[in-house]
Design an enzyme around this catalytic site. Structure first.
Site, PDB file in Angstrom:
ATOM      1  N   GLU A 138      20.716  30.102 -28.568  1.00 43.21           N
ATOM      2  CA  GLU A 138      20.158  31.309 -27.944  1.00 43.21           C
ATOM      3  C   GLU A 138      20.782  32.563 -28.524  1.00 43.21           C
ATOM      4  O   GLU A 138      20.093  33.557 -28.792  1.00 43.21           O
ATOM      5  CB  GLU A 138      20.381  31.278 -26.420  1.00 43.21           C
ATOM      6  CG  GLU A 138      19.573  32.324 -25.663  1.00 43.21           C
ATOM      7  CD  GLU A 138      20.244  33.671 -25.522  1.00 43.21           C
ATOM      8  OE1 GLU A 138      19.564  34.643 -25.184  1.00 43.21           O
ATOM      9  OE2 GLU A 138      21.466  33.780 -25.792  1.00 43.21           O
ATOM     10  N   GLU A 139      22.080  32.516 -28.730  1.00 41.48           N
ATOM     11  CA  GLU A 139      22.788  33.726 -29.182  1.00 41.48           C
ATOM     12  C   GLU A 139      22.494  34.056 -30.638  1.00 41.48           C
ATOM     13  O   GLU A 139      22.944  35.078 -31.148  1.00 41.48           O
ATOM     14  CB  GLU A 139      24.308  33.580 -28.969  1.00 41.48           C
ATOM     15  CG  GLU A 139      24.736  33.364 -27.515  1.00 41.48           C
ATOM     16  CD  GLU A 139      24.597  34.607 -26.631  1.00 41.48           C
ATOM     17  OE1 GLU A 139      23.976  35.597 -27.069  1.00 41.48           O
ATOM     18  OE2 GLU A 139      25.108  34.579 -25.498  1.00 41.48           O
ATOM     19  N   HIS A 163      21.468  28.020 -21.970  1.00 43.78           N
ATOM     20  CA  HIS A 163      22.054  27.795 -23.306  1.00 43.78           C
ATOM     21  C   HIS A 163      23.543  27.503 -23.194  1.00 43.78           C
ATOM     22  O   HIS A 163      24.238  28.091 -22.367  1.00 43.78           O
ATOM     23  CB  HIS A 163      21.751  28.956 -24.260  1.00 43.78           C
ATOM     24  CG  HIS A 163      22.331  30.297 -23.883  1.00 43.78           C
ATOM     25  ND1 HIS A 163      23.543  30.747 -24.359  1.00 43.78           N
ATOM     26  CD2 HIS A 163      21.852  31.285 -23.085  1.00 43.78           C
ATOM     27  CE1 HIS A 163      23.781  31.961 -23.884  1.00 43.78           C
ATOM     28  NE2 HIS A 163      22.773  32.316 -23.097  1.00 43.78           N
ATOM     29  N   ASP A 174      27.963  33.806 -19.513  1.00 42.29           N
ATOM     30  CA  ASP A 174      26.845  33.795 -20.476  1.00 42.29           C
ATOM     31  C   ASP A 174      27.007  32.595 -21.396  1.00 42.29           C
ATOM     32  O   ASP A 174      27.599  32.709 -22.446  1.00 42.29           O
ATOM     33  CB  ASP A 174      26.866  35.119 -21.260  1.00 42.29           C
ATOM     34  CG  ASP A 174      25.709  35.271 -22.213  1.00 42.29           C
ATOM     35  OD1 ASP A 174      24.791  34.450 -22.191  1.00 42.29           O
ATOM     36  OD2 ASP A 174      25.738  36.239 -23.010  1.00 42.29           O
ATOM     37  N   ASP A 204      25.411  27.548 -26.066  1.00 45.37           N
ATOM     38  CA  ASP A 204      26.143  28.261 -27.127  1.00 45.37           C
ATOM     39  C   ASP A 204      26.664  29.581 -26.579  1.00 45.37           C
ATOM     40  O   ASP A 204      26.156  30.096 -25.569  1.00 45.37           O
ATOM     41  CB  ASP A 204      25.262  28.485 -28.368  1.00 45.37           C
ATOM     42  CG  ASP A 204      24.073  29.417 -28.112  1.00 45.37           C
ATOM     43  OD1 ASP A 204      23.464  29.323 -27.025  1.00 45.37           O
ATOM     44  OD2 ASP A 204      23.763  30.242 -28.993  1.00 45.37           O
TER      45      ASP A 204
END
Ligand code: BES
Ligand code: ZN
Length: 465
Positions: free
Chosen positions: A164-165, A97, A130, A99
């Site tokens: 994703e977040e 991801h 991340d 984002d």
């Protein structure tokens, strides 16, 4: 040359390419993290699009057949290794991801979150660990194959999303629609952690999640607390009292039936978990708490990876500015998440949580509950041939026998991969415990970046074996 030597010399070209191009890969990562691709904040929508477009350009430049897929939310990047029609080679999806989590509070960052800074072997920026650094490690390994003209033993499709977040809403629908193209032998994700740069790990379980926003409404406006205080309920107090009833002194969540479906840990697994490095004294110091707290009867490793919890993620009410303001606030709000473990069911838990909060709420205030994103927990056996291949790739890259572990975080889409594509996910994280994911001063370790590239390069050979 015998065939094994031919294979080795081919692999050597890939490894040499990786070794000699590190400086440029780091520059690529710096470019990638400059996009403030914060999916939780609507004002960043155009930054997410720009980041996705940068990825498309990058994927094309390394030789992947790439397209940008618009969704109702943020775009999805799909990038494939060139393949022959009707290819019979194994096919793997690599998910990541682009984002990131909000960078707030900004004042706690040593340097601005979207201006990458390198100090020693750490690259600081929101999203560095991340998940941008981790998914770029895979892109880099594939670049090494494509740019050296080394044949990949399998077909790869990168799926890089921007939600994703916030729960991967668009991707779930996208998988359904594009199933035929994405059917694969396994999904590979580097978006979890390892104990240290010297100790790699294969993760075999993730917790699920259920998110809520709970608002307690009181008077129709903020009131003078001297004139009215004492004659109406205080929403902030009412909310605190309500929240305080959700957990008992032994760290158990009091929502009725909350533990009913929780799969107990076997003695064998508890023994294995106890062998993971680290102890409570170090852990206490690392977290900066005076004393650890968790569900009684479980070790901290068990508590944070294999037991369900309830967390207050945010708590807001009344006046937050400097100095004092004497009011009874009109409302109070808490953002809550429950982390779920096998075999808890998010929708069942959402219902029992709603019912319980409603029952607990006093008649002096009005309760509003909004449920947010949710994801099921994930558990996969670490003993199959693909897991064994992944362990060999980790060992080749890190020079050390990997450990098996569970993680407490959630990657909502993994269960959709299982349901839609019928594929298991190999969780091959590269993040360190002190990477500050979701915290100020997030960083990614450049040794993890480099070893991650090696791991990915070896992985395709091992999986195709
Ligand atoms: N990379 C994490 C997931 C993760 C972190 C797994 C640490 C294992 C260990 C991912 O980006 C993440 O933060 N997921 C969210 C999902 C949620 C917002 C639906 C999470 O776990 O809070
Ligand atoms: Zn995250």
């Amino acid at each position: 040359m015998p065939p094994s030597n031919v294979a080795e010399s081919k692999m050597q070209k890939v490894l040499d390419y990786l070794r000699t191009n590190q400086a440029r890969f780091i520059k690529d990562l710096c470019d990638y993290v400059r996009f403030p691709s914060v999916s939780a904040q609507p004002e960043h929508r155009k930054d997410l699009k720009a980041c996705a477009e940068w990825l498309v350009k990058h994927c094309k430049s390394i030789g992947l057949e790439t397209r940008l897929c618009a969704t109702e939310g943020n775009p999805i990047v799909v990038a494939k290794t060139p393949r022959t029609k009707g290819s019979k080679r194994p096919h793997f999806v690599v998910y990541g991801h682009y984002d990131v989590q909000p960078a707030e509070p900004f004042d706690l960052w040593k340097t601005p979150p979207f201006e990458p800074r390198i100090e020693g072997r750490s690259l600081f920026a929101r999203g560095a660990s991340d998940n941008k650094g981790q998914n770029l490690a895979h892109l880099t390994a594939v670049e090494a194959y494509l740019k050296t003209g080394t044949e990949l033993p399998c077909d790869l499709t990168f799926v890089l999303e921007g939600e994703e977040e916030v729960g991967s809403k668009s991707l779930a629908g996208f998988l359904k629609k594009n199933k035929a193209e994405l059917l694969c032998d396994a999904v590979v994700i580097s978006d979890t952690g390892i104990p240290s740069t010297k100790l790699p790990a294969l993760t075999y379980a993730l917790r699920g999640i259920a998110a809520f926003e709970v608002t307690v409404h009181g008077p129709s406006r903020d009131l003078h607390s001297g004139i009215f205080g004492g004659s109406v309920d205080n929403p902030a107090m009412a909310l605190c009292q309500l929240l305080a009833k959700l957990r008992d002194k032994n760290g158990r969540i009091t929502i009725p039936g909350y533990y009913d479906d929780v799969a107990p840990l076997s003695t064998y697994e508890r023994k294995q978990m106890a062998r993971l490095p680290g102890n409570d004294r170090q852990y206490t110091k690392f977290l900066g708490v005076p004393k650890l707290f968790g569900e009684r009867g479980f070790t901290s490793t068990e508590q944070r990876t294999a037991r369900p919890t309830l967390e207050i993620n945010g708590l807001t009410s009344g006046y937050q500015g400097e100095g004092s303001k004497t009011i009874v606030p009109a409302w109070a709000r808490a953002k809550l998440t429950l982390r779920l473990v096998p075999n808890q069911n998010p929708s069942k838990i959402v219902k029992s949580t709603r019912d319980y909060l409603t029952k607990l709420c006093p008649p002096t205030v009005r309760l509003e509950i909004k449920s947010g994103h949710g994801a099921e927990p994930y558990l996969v056996s670490p003993t199959g041939p693909q897991a064994q291949a992944a362990l060999r790739a980790l060992k080749a890259a890190f020079g050390r026998e990997p450990v098996l572990m569970r993680e407490g975080g959630s990657i909502p889409i993994v269960n959709d991969f299982k349901k839609q594509l019928r594929a298991d996910t190999l969780l091959l994280g590269l993040a360190l415990p002190d990477d500050n994911a979701h915290s100020p001063n997030e960083k990614f370790d450049l040794d993890c970046f480099e070893k991650g590239q090696l791991m990915s390069a070896h992985l395709w050979q091992e999986l195709a074996r």
